[in-house]
Write an enzyme that holds these catalytic residues in place. Structure first.
Site, PDB file in Angstrom:
ATOM      1  N   GLY A   1       1.062   0.740 -11.283  1.00 55.72           N
ATOM      2  CA  GLY A   1       1.659   1.855 -12.012  1.00 55.72           C
ATOM      3  C   GLY A   1       1.086   2.105 -13.392  1.00 55.72           C
ATOM      4  O   GLY A   1       1.738   2.744 -14.221  1.00 55.72           O
TER       5      GLY A   1
ATOM      6  N   MET B   1      -0.597   4.787  -1.735  1.00 56.86           N
ATOM      7  CA  MET B   1      -1.606   4.487  -0.730  1.00 56.86           C
ATOM      8  C   MET B   1      -1.243   4.973   0.673  1.00 56.86           C
ATOM      9  O   MET B   1      -1.435   4.266   1.658  1.00 56.86           O
ATOM     10  CB  MET B   1      -1.897   2.982  -0.736  1.00 56.86           C
ATOM     11  CG  MET B   1      -2.469   2.516  -2.072  1.00 56.86           C
ATOM     12  SD  MET B   1      -3.812   3.570  -2.679  1.00 56.86           S
ATOM     13  CE  MET B   1      -5.016   2.347  -3.118  1.00 56.86           C
ATOM     14  N   ARG B   2      -0.695   6.170   0.761  1.00 58.42           N
ATOM     15  CA  ARG B   2      -0.378   6.761   2.057  1.00 58.42           C
ATOM     16  C   ARG B   2      -0.794   8.214   2.078  1.00 58.42           C
ATOM     17  O   ARG B   2      -0.720   8.897   1.056  1.00 58.42           O
ATOM     18  CB  ARG B   2       1.144   6.761   2.284  1.00 58.42           C
ATOM     19  CG  ARG B   2       1.625   5.509   2.817  1.00 58.42           C
ATOM     20  CD  ARG B   2       3.140   5.457   2.880  1.00 58.42           C
ATOM     21  NE  ARG B   2       3.447   4.060   2.994  1.00 58.42           N
ATOM     22  CZ  ARG B   2       3.391   3.393   4.131  1.00 58.42           C
ATOM     23  NH1 ARG B   2       3.143   3.999   5.254  1.00 58.42           N
ATOM     24  NH2 ARG B   2       3.611   2.103   4.141  1.00 58.42           N
ATOM     25  N   LEU B   3      -1.149   8.693   3.284  1.00 64.13           N
ATOM     26  CA  LEU B   3      -1.450  10.118   3.414  1.00 64.13           C
ATOM     27  C   LEU B   3      -0.144  10.904   3.369  1.00 64.13           C
ATOM     28  O   LEU B   3       0.893  10.462   3.865  1.00 64.13           O
ATOM     29  CB  LEU B   3      -2.153  10.384   4.744  1.00 64.13           C
ATOM     30  CG  LEU B   3      -3.623   9.971   4.809  1.00 64.13           C
ATOM     31  CD1 LEU B   3      -4.165  10.199   6.218  1.00 64.13           C
ATOM     32  CD2 LEU B   3      -4.452  10.757   3.801  1.00 64.13           C
TER      33      LEU B   3
ATOM     34  N   HIS C   1      -8.222   9.646  -7.894  1.00 62.78           N
ATOM     35  CA  HIS C   1      -8.976   8.743  -7.017  1.00 62.78           C
ATOM     36  C   HIS C   1     -10.147   8.136  -7.794  1.00 62.78           C
ATOM     37  O   HIS C   1     -10.843   8.858  -8.520  1.00 62.78           O
ATOM     38  CB  HIS C   1      -9.480   9.542  -5.807  1.00 62.78           C
ATOM     39  CG  HIS C   1     -10.222   8.694  -4.831  1.00 62.78           C
ATOM     40  ND1 HIS C   1      -9.588   7.839  -3.955  1.00 62.78           N
ATOM     41  CD2 HIS C   1     -11.558   8.522  -4.624  1.00 62.78           C
ATOM     42  CE1 HIS C   1     -10.496   7.197  -3.238  1.00 62.78           C
ATOM     43  NE2 HIS C   1     -11.691   7.598  -3.627  1.00 62.78           N
TER      44      HIS C   1
HETATM   45  C1  GAR Z   1      -5.933   3.871  -9.478  1.00 56.12           C
HETATM   46  O1  GAR Z   1      -7.211   3.405  -9.815  1.00 56.12           O
HETATM   47  C2  GAR Z   1      -6.030   5.089  -8.582  1.00 56.12           C
HETATM   48  O2  GAR Z   1      -7.139   5.896  -8.877  1.00 56.12           O
HETATM   49  C3  GAR Z   1      -6.183   4.437  -7.235  1.00 56.12           C
HETATM   50  O3  GAR Z   1      -5.286   3.366  -7.269  1.00 56.12           O
HETATM   51  C4  GAR Z   1      -5.214   2.854  -8.601  1.00 56.12           C
HETATM   52  C5  GAR Z   1      -3.764   2.699  -8.977  1.00 56.12           C
HETATM   53  O4  GAR Z   1      -3.641   2.032 -10.196  1.00 56.12           O
HETATM   54  N1  GAR Z   1      -5.861   5.357  -6.189  1.00 56.12           N
HETATM   55  C6  GAR Z   1      -6.451   5.365  -4.999  1.00 56.12           C
HETATM   56  O5  GAR Z   1      -7.312   4.549  -4.673  1.00 56.12           O
HETATM   57  C7  GAR Z   1      -5.992   6.445  -4.051  1.00 56.12           C
HETATM   58  N2  GAR Z   1      -6.829   6.534  -2.885  1.00 56.12           N
HETATM   59  P1  GAR Z   1      -2.254   2.029 -10.972  1.00 56.12           P
HETATM   60  O6  GAR Z   1      -1.182   1.601  -9.969  1.00 56.12           O
HETATM   61  O7  GAR Z   1      -2.414   1.012 -12.047  1.00 56.12           O
HETATM   62  O8  GAR Z   1      -2.001   3.409 -11.484  1.00 56.12           O
END
Ligand code: GAR
Length: 187
Positions: A12, A90-92, A109
């Site tokens: 988060g 992490m879900r569509l 992303h």
């Molecule tokens: C972030 O780096 C985001 O870009 C990635 O997950 C991380 C979450 O970090 N998202 C994806 O890979 C989506 N496909 P956070 O929980 O510290 O914000």
């Protein structure tokens, strides 16, 4: 002020960056709810500390994506949520939410899309020996990280370690996401 729900599955830190930006008065929006599909995710603690309501659900307790998305749709609509902001969710997203929030679901992303969609984009970038790493903010459609691109920022990987690349990506994310949302909300 536009009302957002942030969807997150993990740490988060992007949710935190968005909340901090609101508190500084830079992002003019209201955080109505944090939604997580992982009740133990650290994002829940962050939300609690910030006084933002959170809602956790277990997808496995529903018979289908359609059913849990109907439930989420009702919850979000009852709160007057206008935008869904995905931050490490992490879900569509399925047709129920895509239709209810048409052009109002945004994702971040950690790659320069269309390169390296899907999971572990940073690992994919490094494994491929790509020259550039980076971050993309985009509209969400039914595909995996395929929606229209709104903003991107990239940097040369050089000889950096995975750790260093990750750190740079997160730093970029934490300023690019709130700034891009603010631009979007002001249109
Ligand atoms: C972030 O780096 C985001 O870009 C990635 O997950 C991380 C979450 O970090 N998202 C994806 O890979 C989506 N496909 P956070 O929980 O510290 O914000």
């Amino acid at each position: 002020k536009p009302k957002m729900a942030v969807f997150a599955s993990g740490n988060g830190s992007n949710f935190q960056a968005i909340a901090d930006s609101i508190q500084r008065g830079e992002l003019q929006a209201e955080l109505a709810l944090v939604v997580t599909d992982r009740p133990a995710a650290f994002v829940v603690e962050r939300a609690e500390k910030l006084g933002v309501p959170s809602f956790a659900f277990l997808p496995s307790e529903y018979d289908s994506k359609q059913l849990y998305e109907e439930m989420l749709k009702e919850k979000l609509q009852s709160l007057g949520v206008e935008w869904i902001v995905l931050a490490g969710y992490m879900r569509l997203i399925g047709p129920v939410l895509l239709q209810a929030f048409e052009n109002r679901i945004i994702n971040i992303h950690p790659s320069v899309l269309p390169a390296f969609p899907g999971k572990d984009a940073i690992g994919q970038t490094l494994a491929a020996g790509a020259e550039f790493a980076g971050v993309t903010v985009h509209y969400v459609d039914a595909g995996m990280d395929t929606g229209k691109i709104i903003a991107q920022q990239s940097f040369a990987v050089g000889g950096r370690t995975r750790e260093a690349v990750e750190k740079e990506i997160h730093e970029i994310e934490h300023q690019l996401y709130p700034a891009t949302l603010q631009q979007l909300f002001n249109q």
